[in-house]
Design a protein around this motif. Structure first.
Motif, PDB file in Angstrom:
ATOM      1  N   GLN A   1      30.070  34.806  48.956  1.00  0.00           N
ATOM      2  CA  GLN A   1      30.512  33.818  47.683  1.00  0.00           C
ATOM      3  C   GLN A   1      31.533  34.220  46.881  1.00  0.00           C
ATOM      4  O   GLN A   1      32.241  33.499  46.387  1.00  0.00           O
ATOM      5  CB  GLN A   1      29.192  33.360  47.184  1.00  0.00           C
ATOM      6  CG  GLN A   1      27.922  32.568  48.019  1.00  0.00           C
ATOM      7  CD  GLN A   1      26.938  32.018  47.205  1.00  0.00           C
ATOM      8  OE1 GLN A   1      26.879  32.210  45.790  1.00  0.00           O
ATOM      9  NE2 GLN A   1      26.092  31.368  47.898  1.00  0.00           N
TER      10      GLN A   1
ATOM     11  N   LEU B   1      34.993  34.446  48.299  1.00  0.00           N
ATOM     12  CA  LEU B   1      35.274  32.996  48.564  1.00  0.00           C
ATOM     13  C   LEU B   1      35.967  32.453  47.262  1.00  0.00           C
ATOM     14  O   LEU B   1      36.817  31.812  47.153  1.00  0.00           O
ATOM     15  CB  LEU B   1      34.423  32.068  49.120  1.00  0.00           C
ATOM     16  CG  LEU B   1      33.880  32.232  50.973  1.00  0.00           C
ATOM     17  CD1 LEU B   1      32.907  31.560  51.418  1.00  0.00           C
ATOM     18  CD2 LEU B   1      35.019  32.197  51.609  1.00  0.00           C
ATOM     19  N   ALA B   2      35.165  32.714  46.251  1.00  0.00           N
ATOM     20  CA  ALA B   2      35.589  32.197  45.159  1.00  0.00           C
ATOM     21  C   ALA B   2      36.969  32.935  44.489  1.00  0.00           C
ATOM     22  O   ALA B   2      37.905  32.108  43.907  1.00  0.00           O
ATOM     23  CB  ALA B   2      34.466  32.466  44.019  1.00  0.00           C
TER      24      ALA B   2
ATOM     25  N   LEU C   1      39.060  33.801  46.673  1.00  0.00           N
ATOM     26  CA  LEU C   1      40.062  33.287  47.444  1.00  0.00           C
ATOM     27  C   LEU C   1      40.720  31.931  46.881  1.00  0.00           C
ATOM     28  O   LEU C   1      41.788  31.682  46.909  1.00  0.00           O
ATOM     29  CB  LEU C   1      39.574  33.146  48.885  1.00  0.00           C
ATOM     30  CG  LEU C   1      40.753  32.695  50.020  1.00  0.00           C
ATOM     31  CD1 LEU C   1      41.943  33.724  50.007  1.00  0.00           C
ATOM     32  CD2 LEU C   1      39.995  32.577  51.177  1.00  0.00           C
ATOM     33  N   THR C   2      39.548  31.233  46.587  1.00  0.00           N
ATOM     34  CA  THR C   2      40.032  29.967  45.815  1.00  0.00           C
ATOM     35  C   THR C   2      40.731  29.964  44.490  1.00  0.00           C
ATOM     36  O   THR C   2      41.696  29.239  44.158  1.00  0.00           O
ATOM     37  CB  THR C   2      38.426  29.192  45.212  1.00  0.00           C
ATOM     38  OG1 THR C   2      38.158  28.802  46.563  1.00  0.00           O
ATOM     39  CG2 THR C   2      38.884  27.889  44.620  1.00  0.00           C
ATOM     40  N   ARG C   3      40.357  31.045  43.891  1.00  0.00           N
ATOM     41  CA  ARG C   3      41.255  31.275  42.530  1.00  0.00           C
ATOM     42  C   ARG C   3      42.736  31.708  42.773  1.00  0.00           C
ATOM     43  O   ARG C   3      43.556  31.446  42.174  1.00  0.00           O
ATOM     44  CB  ARG C   3      40.246  32.516  41.859  1.00  0.00           C
ATOM     45  CG  ARG C   3      41.207  33.147  40.492  1.00  0.00           C
ATOM     46  CD  ARG C   3      40.746  32.404  39.420  1.00  0.00           C
ATOM     47  NE  ARG C   3      41.138  32.943  38.101  1.00  0.00           N
ATOM     48  CZ  ARG C   3      41.462  32.246  37.013  1.00  0.00           C
ATOM     49  NH1 ARG C   3      41.195  31.145  36.891  1.00  0.00           N
ATOM     50  NH2 ARG C   3      41.590  33.063  35.871  1.00  0.00           N
TER      51      ARG C   3
ATOM     52  N   ALA D   1      44.424  30.832  45.445  1.00  0.00           N
ATOM     53  CA  ALA D   1      44.961  29.654  45.977  1.00  0.00           C
ATOM     54  C   ALA D   1      45.535  28.676  44.781  1.00  0.00           C
ATOM     55  O   ALA D   1      46.591  28.439  44.642  1.00  0.00           O
ATOM     56  CB  ALA D   1      44.172  28.823  46.597  1.00  0.00           C
ATOM     57  N   VAL D   2      44.509  28.582  43.573  1.00  0.00           N
ATOM     58  CA  VAL D   2      44.824  27.681  42.528  1.00  0.00           C
ATOM     59  C   VAL D   2      46.167  28.322  41.646  1.00  0.00           C
ATOM     60  O   VAL D   2      46.984  27.569  41.531  1.00  0.00           O
ATOM     61  CB  VAL D   2      43.595  27.590  41.712  1.00  0.00           C
ATOM     62  CG1 VAL D   2      44.054  27.053  40.294  1.00  0.00           C
ATOM     63  CG2 VAL D   2      42.678  26.528  42.390  1.00  0.00           C
TER      64      VAL D   2
ATOM     65  N   TYR E   1      45.932  38.917  48.655  1.00  0.00           N
ATOM     66  CA  TYR E   1      46.097  37.853  49.812  1.00  0.00           C
ATOM     67  C   TYR E   1      46.458  38.626  51.255  1.00  0.00           C
ATOM     68  O   TYR E   1      45.840  38.024  52.158  1.00  0.00           O
ATOM     69  CB  TYR E   1      47.314  37.051  49.467  1.00  0.00           C
ATOM     70  CG  TYR E   1      47.459  35.765  50.561  1.00  0.00           C
ATOM     71  CD1 TYR E   1      46.906  34.737  50.792  1.00  0.00           C
ATOM     72  CD2 TYR E   1      48.577  36.191  51.513  1.00  0.00           C
ATOM     73  CE1 TYR E   1      47.025  33.889  51.714  1.00  0.00           C
ATOM     74  CE2 TYR E   1      48.788  35.261  52.506  1.00  0.00           C
ATOM     75  CZ  TYR E   1      48.062  34.258  52.532  1.00  0.00           C
ATOM     76  OH  TYR E   1      48.262  33.248  53.683  1.00  0.00           O
TER      77      TYR E   1
ATOM     78  N   GLN F   1      39.298  29.322  56.031  1.00  0.00           N
ATOM     79  CA  GLN F   1      39.287  28.880  54.568  1.00  0.00           C
ATOM     80  C   GLN F   1      40.906  28.208  54.609  1.00  0.00           C
ATOM     81  O   GLN F   1      41.857  28.912  55.229  1.00  0.00           O
ATOM     82  CB  GLN F   1      39.436  29.969  53.820  1.00  0.00           C
ATOM     83  CG  GLN F   1      38.032  30.541  53.551  1.00  0.00           C
ATOM     84  CD  GLN F   1      36.934  29.429  53.148  1.00  0.00           C
ATOM     85  OE1 GLN F   1      37.116  28.922  51.957  1.00  0.00           O
ATOM     86  NE2 GLN F   1      35.958  29.312  53.795  1.00  0.00           N
ATOM     87  N   SER F   2      41.206  27.058  54.106  1.00  0.00           N
ATOM     88  CA  SER F   2      42.308  26.399  54.167  1.00  0.00           C
ATOM     89  C   SER F   2      43.596  27.278  53.479  1.00  0.00           C
ATOM     90  O   SER F   2      44.741  27.063  53.750  1.00  0.00           O
ATOM     91  CB  SER F   2      41.842  25.079  53.563  1.00  0.00           C
ATOM     92  OG  SER F   2      41.764  25.318  52.009  1.00  0.00           O
ATOM     93  N   PHE F   3      43.009  28.138  52.273  1.00  0.00           N
ATOM     94  CA  PHE F   3      44.211  28.789  51.758  1.00  0.00           C
ATOM     95  C   PHE F   3      45.026  29.531  52.523  1.00  0.00           C
ATOM     96  O   PHE F   3      46.132  29.783  52.310  1.00  0.00           O
ATOM     97  CB  PHE F   3      43.455  29.393  50.649  1.00  0.00           C
ATOM     98  CG  PHE F   3      44.530  30.334  49.838  1.00  0.00           C
ATOM     99  CD1 PHE F   3      45.853  29.687  49.317  1.00  0.00           C
ATOM    100  CD2 PHE F   3      44.442  31.661  49.367  1.00  0.00           C
ATOM    101  CE1 PHE F   3      46.715  30.327  48.530  1.00  0.00           C
ATOM    102  CE2 PHE F   3      45.415  32.242  48.887  1.00  0.00           C
ATOM    103  CZ  PHE F   3      46.644  31.689  48.398  1.00  0.00           C
TER     104      PHE F   3
END
Length: 204
Positions: free
Chosen positions: A55, A58-59, A61-63, A65-66, A110, A126-128
């Motif tokens: 988790q 993944l968080a 990875l989202t960070r 991406a943003v 990345y 993951q879409s990123f």
């Protein structure tokens, strides 16, 4: 009166600690304890916000991406909405070259995520990690606009050229991470190639 806790700020603080740890030691070395140490909090607090290491990964990875999206939008915004496609393409591709500590961390981590996704089905979904596909479509649009404006050869295959540009920028970014050349040298090589793709500078 007790101070109110900003949970989103705490989550972001912990995720940023993971990114710093990964940039320093690699994703393979990341543990809940190492992230807690880097964040200056207890392991229990990390586990309060993230039940598992997965988790947390993944968080992060989202960070990434943003933040990457924000940096690209800032670069494109800086050149102006009426700027020629060539300048927009240059601004976007230069974001692949690590020029400061944040972008170095981004590209390093990345790259590690991308390698892990080859064998990790959760990360692979993951879409990123599909961002290069989205960037390819964006570049195709800019190259097509440049052809219509007379800023580049109308006989060019915009799709194939976009693939080449992404490969060049990614390779240059990696060479900077590996210390093979400086960010300035990489930017000069990228601009050299763009000058061949865009011999004219027509308006968008």
């Amino acid at each position: 009166m007790p101070k109110l806790v900003d949970h989103e700020e705490r989550r972001a603080h912990i995720v940023d600690a993971l990114l710093r740890t990964a940039a320093d030691s690699g994703l393979h070395a990341v543990t809940m304890r190492s992230v807690a140490t880097a964040a200056g909090v207890s392991v229990r607090l990390v586990q309060y916000y993230f039940d598992t290491k997965e988790q947390l990964l993944l968080a992060a990875l989202t960070r990434l991406a943003v933040r990457m999206g924000e940096r690209i939008r800032d670069r494109v915004g800086a050149v102006g909405s009426s700027t020629a496609p060539r300048d927009v393409v240059e601004a976007v591709l230069l974001e692949a070259v690590p020029t400061d500590e944040e972008s170095r961390t981004f590209h390093l981590v990345y790259t590690e995520y991308a390698v892990l996704s080859v064998t990790d089905p959760v990360l692979a979904g993951q879409s990123f990690l599909a961002a290069p596909d989205e960037m390819e479509g964006f570049l195709v649009g800019q190259l097509t606009a440049a052809q219509q404006a007379g800023a580049t050869d109308p006989r060019l295959d915009a799709r194939q050229e976009a693939v080449v540009l992404l490969a060049v920028s990614a390779g240059l970014g990696l060479s900077v991470l590996l210390g093979q050349r400086t960010a300035d040298d990489a930017a000069a090589v990228l601009r050299y190639h763009l000058a061949r793709v865009f011999p004219g500078r027509g308006a968008a």
